[in-house]
Design a protein around this motif. Structure first.
Motif, PDB file in Angstrom:
ATOM      1  N   GLY A  21       0.801  -1.228   0.000  1.00  0.00           N
ATOM      2  CA  GLY A  21       0.000   0.000   0.000  1.00  0.00           C
ATOM      3  C   GLY A  21       0.827   1.269   0.000  1.00  0.00           C
ATOM      4  O   GLY A  21       0.672   2.121  -0.891  1.00  0.00           O
ATOM      5  N   PRO A  22       1.712   1.449   0.985  1.00  0.00           N
ATOM      6  CA  PRO A  22       2.522   2.673   0.988  1.00  0.00           C
ATOM      7  C   PRO A  22       3.414   2.806  -0.240  1.00  0.00           C
ATOM      8  O   PRO A  22       3.607   3.907  -0.756  1.00  0.00           O
ATOM      9  N   LEU A  23       3.955   1.682  -0.713  1.00  0.00           N
ATOM     10  CA  LEU A  23       4.822   1.735  -1.891  1.00  0.00           C
ATOM     11  C   LEU A  23       4.027   2.142  -3.123  1.00  0.00           C
ATOM     12  O   LEU A  23       4.476   2.958  -3.932  1.00  0.00           O
ATOM     13  N   ALA A  24       2.820   1.612  -3.285  1.00  0.00           N
ATOM     14  CA  ALA A  24       1.965   1.981  -4.413  1.00  0.00           C
ATOM     15  C   ALA A  24       1.630   3.465  -4.374  1.00  0.00           C
ATOM     16  O   ALA A  24       1.680   4.154  -5.402  1.00  0.00           O
ATOM     17  N   ARG A  25       1.304   3.976  -3.194  1.00  0.00           N
ATOM     18  CA  ARG A  25       0.981   5.403  -3.084  1.00  0.00           C
ATOM     19  C   ARG A  25       2.200   6.272  -3.392  1.00  0.00           C
ATOM     20  O   ARG A  25       2.095   7.318  -4.033  1.00  0.00           O
ATOM     21  N   TRP A  26       3.396   5.831  -2.961  1.00  0.00           N
ATOM     22  CA  TRP A  26       4.619   6.584  -3.251  1.00  0.00           C
ATOM     23  C   TRP A  26       4.836   6.656  -4.761  1.00  0.00           C
ATOM     24  O   TRP A  26       5.083   7.734  -5.311  1.00  0.00           O
ATOM     25  N   TRP A  27       4.735   5.513  -5.437  1.00  0.00           N
ATOM     26  CA  TRP A  27       4.941   5.496  -6.878  1.00  0.00           C
ATOM     27  C   TRP A  27       3.861   6.303  -7.598  1.00  0.00           C
ATOM     28  O   TRP A  27       4.154   7.016  -8.571  1.00  0.00           O
ATOM     29  N   ALA A  28       2.610   6.203  -7.157  1.00  0.00           N
ATOM     30  CA  ALA A  28       1.539   6.977  -7.793  1.00  0.00           C
ATOM     31  C   ALA A  28       1.866   8.467  -7.751  1.00  0.00           C
ATOM     32  O   ALA A  28       1.708   9.177  -8.752  1.00  0.00           O
ATOM     33  N   GLU A  29       2.343   8.922  -6.611  1.00  0.00           N
ATOM     34  CA  GLU A  29       2.702  10.345  -6.478  1.00  0.00           C
ATOM     35  C   GLU A  29       3.867  10.708  -7.393  1.00  0.00           C
ATOM     36  O   GLU A  29       3.892  11.786  -7.990  1.00  0.00           O
ATOM     37  N   GLN A  30       4.834   9.828  -7.533  1.00  0.00           N
ATOM     38  CA  GLN A  30       6.031  10.152  -8.324  1.00  0.00           C
ATOM     39  C   GLN A  30       5.753  10.195  -9.821  1.00  0.00           C
ATOM     40  O   GLN A  30       6.387  10.954 -10.547  1.00  0.00           O
ATOM     41  N   VAL A  31       4.840   9.361 -10.315  1.00  0.00           N
ATOM     42  CA  VAL A  31       4.616   9.273 -11.764  1.00  0.00           C
ATOM     43  C   VAL A  31       3.291   9.890 -12.208  1.00  0.00           C
ATOM     44  O   VAL A  31       2.884   9.736 -13.355  1.00  0.00           O
ATOM     45  N   GLY A  32       2.609  10.597 -11.314  1.00  0.00           N
ATOM     46  CA  GLY A  32       1.368  11.270 -11.685  1.00  0.00           C
ATOM     47  C   GLY A  32       0.211  10.319 -11.887  1.00  0.00           C
ATOM     48  O   GLY A  32      -0.711  10.603 -12.645  1.00  0.00           O
ATOM     49  N   GLY A  33       0.242   9.182 -11.209  1.00  0.00           N
ATOM     50  CA  GLY A  33      -0.844   8.211 -11.308  1.00  0.00           C
ATOM     51  C   GLY A  33      -1.737   8.281 -10.086  1.00  0.00           C
ATOM     52  O   GLY A  33      -1.634   9.186  -9.260  1.00  0.00           O
ATOM     53  N   GLN A  34      -2.627   7.295  -9.992  1.00  0.00           N
ATOM     54  CA  GLN A  34      -3.482   7.211  -8.817  1.00  0.00           C
ATOM     55  C   GLN A  34      -3.807   5.756  -8.523  1.00  0.00           C
ATOM     56  O   GLN A  34      -3.857   4.930  -9.434  1.00  0.00           O
ATOM     57  N   VAL A  35      -3.985   5.456  -7.245  1.00  0.00           N
ATOM     58  CA  VAL A  35      -4.384   4.110  -6.855  1.00  0.00           C
ATOM     59  C   VAL A  35      -5.800   3.898  -7.372  1.00  0.00           C
ATOM     60  O   VAL A  35      -6.705   4.675  -7.064  1.00  0.00           O
ATOM     61  N   VAL A  36      -5.986   2.872  -8.206  1.00  0.00           N
ATOM     62  CA  VAL A  36      -7.296   2.612  -8.793  1.00  0.00           C
ATOM     63  C   VAL A  36      -7.940   1.363  -8.209  1.00  0.00           C
ATOM     64  O   VAL A  36      -9.154   1.192  -8.324  1.00  0.00           O
ATOM     65  N   GLN A  37      -7.153   0.481  -7.609  1.00  0.00           N
ATOM     66  CA  GLN A  37      -7.692  -0.692  -6.931  1.00  0.00           C
ATOM     67  C   GLN A  37      -6.801  -1.031  -5.756  1.00  0.00           C
ATOM     68  O   GLN A  37      -5.575  -0.969  -5.857  1.00  0.00           O
ATOM     69  N   ASP A  38      -7.441  -1.404  -4.654  1.00  0.00           N
ATOM     70  CA  ASP A  38      -6.709  -1.824  -3.466  1.00  0.00           C
ATOM     71  C   ASP A  38      -7.468  -2.998  -2.869  1.00  0.00           C
ATOM     72  O   ASP A  38      -8.544  -2.820  -2.297  1.00  0.00           O
ATOM     73  N   PHE A  39      -6.940  -4.195  -3.044  1.00  0.00           N
ATOM     74  CA  PHE A  39      -7.579  -5.398  -2.542  1.00  0.00           C
ATOM     75  C   PHE A  39      -7.039  -5.706  -1.151  1.00  0.00           C
ATOM     76  O   PHE A  39      -6.105  -6.485  -0.985  1.00  0.00           O
ATOM     77  N   ASP A  40      -7.621  -5.024  -0.153  1.00  0.00           N
ATOM     78  CA  ASP A  40      -7.254  -5.215   1.257  1.00  0.00           C
ATOM     79  C   ASP A  40      -5.763  -5.113   1.506  1.00  0.00           C
ATOM     80  O   ASP A  40      -5.214  -5.825   2.345  1.00  0.00           O
ATOM     81  N   GLY A  41      -5.069  -4.257   0.784  1.00  0.00           N
ATOM     82  CA  GLY A  41      -3.642  -4.045   0.993  1.00  0.00           C
ATOM     83  C   GLY A  41      -2.766  -5.172   0.492  1.00  0.00           C
ATOM     84  O   GLY A  41      -1.551  -5.099   0.593  1.00  0.00           O
ATOM     85  N   GLY A  42      -3.366  -6.214  -0.081  1.00  0.00           N
ATOM     86  CA  GLY A  42      -2.581  -7.343  -0.580  1.00  0.00           C
ATOM     87  C   GLY A  42      -2.206  -7.212  -2.037  1.00  0.00           C
ATOM     88  O   GLY A  42      -1.275  -7.861  -2.521  1.00  0.00           O
ATOM     89  N   TYR A  43      -2.940  -6.387  -2.758  1.00  0.00           N
ATOM     90  CA  TYR A  43      -2.671  -6.148  -4.170  1.00  0.00           C
ATOM     91  C   TYR A  43      -3.203  -4.763  -4.479  1.00  0.00           C
ATOM     92  O   TYR A  43      -4.397  -4.491  -4.328  1.00  0.00           O
ATOM     93  N   VAL A  44      -2.322  -3.871  -4.885  1.00  0.00           N
ATOM     94  CA  VAL A  44      -2.702  -2.482  -5.122  1.00  0.00           C
ATOM     95  C   VAL A  44      -2.271  -2.095  -6.530  1.00  0.00           C
ATOM     96  O   VAL A  44      -1.115  -2.296  -6.902  1.00  0.00           O
ATOM     97  N   MET A  45      -3.209  -1.555  -7.306  1.00  0.00           N
ATOM     98  CA  MET A  45      -2.913  -1.170  -8.686  1.00  0.00           C
ATOM     99  C   MET A  45      -2.924   0.341  -8.833  1.00  0.00           C
ATOM    100  O   MET A  45      -3.814   1.017  -8.313  1.00  0.00           O
ATOM    101  N   VAL A  46      -1.924   0.856  -9.563  1.00  0.00           N
ATOM    102  CA  VAL A  46      -1.801   2.280  -9.846  1.00  0.00           C
ATOM    103  C   VAL A  46      -2.056   2.488 -11.332  1.00  0.00           C
ATOM    104  O   VAL A  46      -1.374   1.899 -12.176  1.00  0.00           O
ATOM    105  N   GLY A  47      -3.060   3.297 -11.644  1.00  0.00           N
ATOM    106  CA  GLY A  47      -3.325   3.677 -13.026  1.00  0.00           C
ATOM    107  C   GLY A  47      -2.461   4.874 -13.388  1.00  0.00           C
ATOM    108  O   GLY A  47      -2.275   5.780 -12.580  1.00  0.00           O
ATOM    109  N   LEU A  48      -1.933   4.855 -14.599  1.00  0.00           N
ATOM    110  CA  LEU A  48      -1.062   5.929 -15.074  1.00  0.00           C
ATOM    111  C   LEU A  48      -1.749   6.700 -16.195  1.00  0.00           C
ATOM    112  O   LEU A  48      -2.595   6.156 -16.904  1.00  0.00           O
ATOM    113  N   PRO A  49      -1.376   7.951 -16.399  1.00  0.00           N
ATOM    114  CA  PRO A  49      -2.007   8.761 -17.444  1.00  0.00           C
ATOM    115  C   PRO A  49      -1.578   8.342 -18.850  1.00  0.00           C
ATOM    116  O   PRO A  49      -0.596   7.631 -19.033  1.00  0.00           O
ATOM    117  N   ASP A  50      -2.352   8.795 -19.820  1.00  0.00           N
ATOM    118  CA  ASP A  50      -2.009   8.673 -21.238  1.00  0.00           C
ATOM    119  C   ASP A  50      -1.834   7.235 -21.720  1.00  0.00           C
ATOM    120  O   ASP A  50      -0.995   6.957 -22.564  1.00  0.00           O
TER     121      ASP A  50
END
Length: 117
Positions: free
Chosen positions: A16-45
């Motif tokens: 979870g924290p790692l996904a949020r860190w990367w989302a902030e760095q690449v201009g993405g956003q967390v789009v799915q979080d399955f109870d902190g066990g699998y977190v997906m970051v959607g990216l632009p474009d």
């Protein structure tokens, strides 16, 4: 048959924290979080997504696959921004006039930032 890259997945003991860190760095956003066990970051474009999955025992040592990112500012400015955000600089490189900086994210996964191609 042609394949397309859909997502890059990173193993983590705390995704979870790692996904949020990367989302902030690449201009993405967390789009799915399955109870902190699998977190997906959607990216632009239409870029491939980043995913972070919980594993009990992440691969030790240097990761075998890493992200290569390009900066829309200078490589130095982007590396400095990432270090301020929590990354660690690993090394600076140049080959035939092409420069890049290798960094590690807050959980030690290495990635590179280069000038735009």
């Amino acid at each position: 048959m042609t394949m397309q890259l859909a997502m890059v997945t990173v193993d983590s003991d705390d995704p979870g924290p790692l996904a949020r860190w990367w989302a902030e760095q690449v201009g993405g956003q967390v789009v799915q979080d399955f109870d902190g066990g699998y977190v997906m970051v959607g990216l632009p474009d239409g870029q491939p997504a980043l995913a972070f999955q919980k594993v009990d025992d992440p691969t030790p040592g240097k990761n075998r696959i890493h992200l290569d990112l390009t900066a829309d500012t200078s490589v130095e400015a982007e590396a400095e921004r990432l270090v301020r955000a929590g990354a660690t600089e690993v090394g600076r490189h140049e080959a035939e006039g092409f420069r890049w900086v290798t960094l590690a994210d807050p959980q030690g996964n290495q990635f590179c930032v280069a000038e735009g191609h």
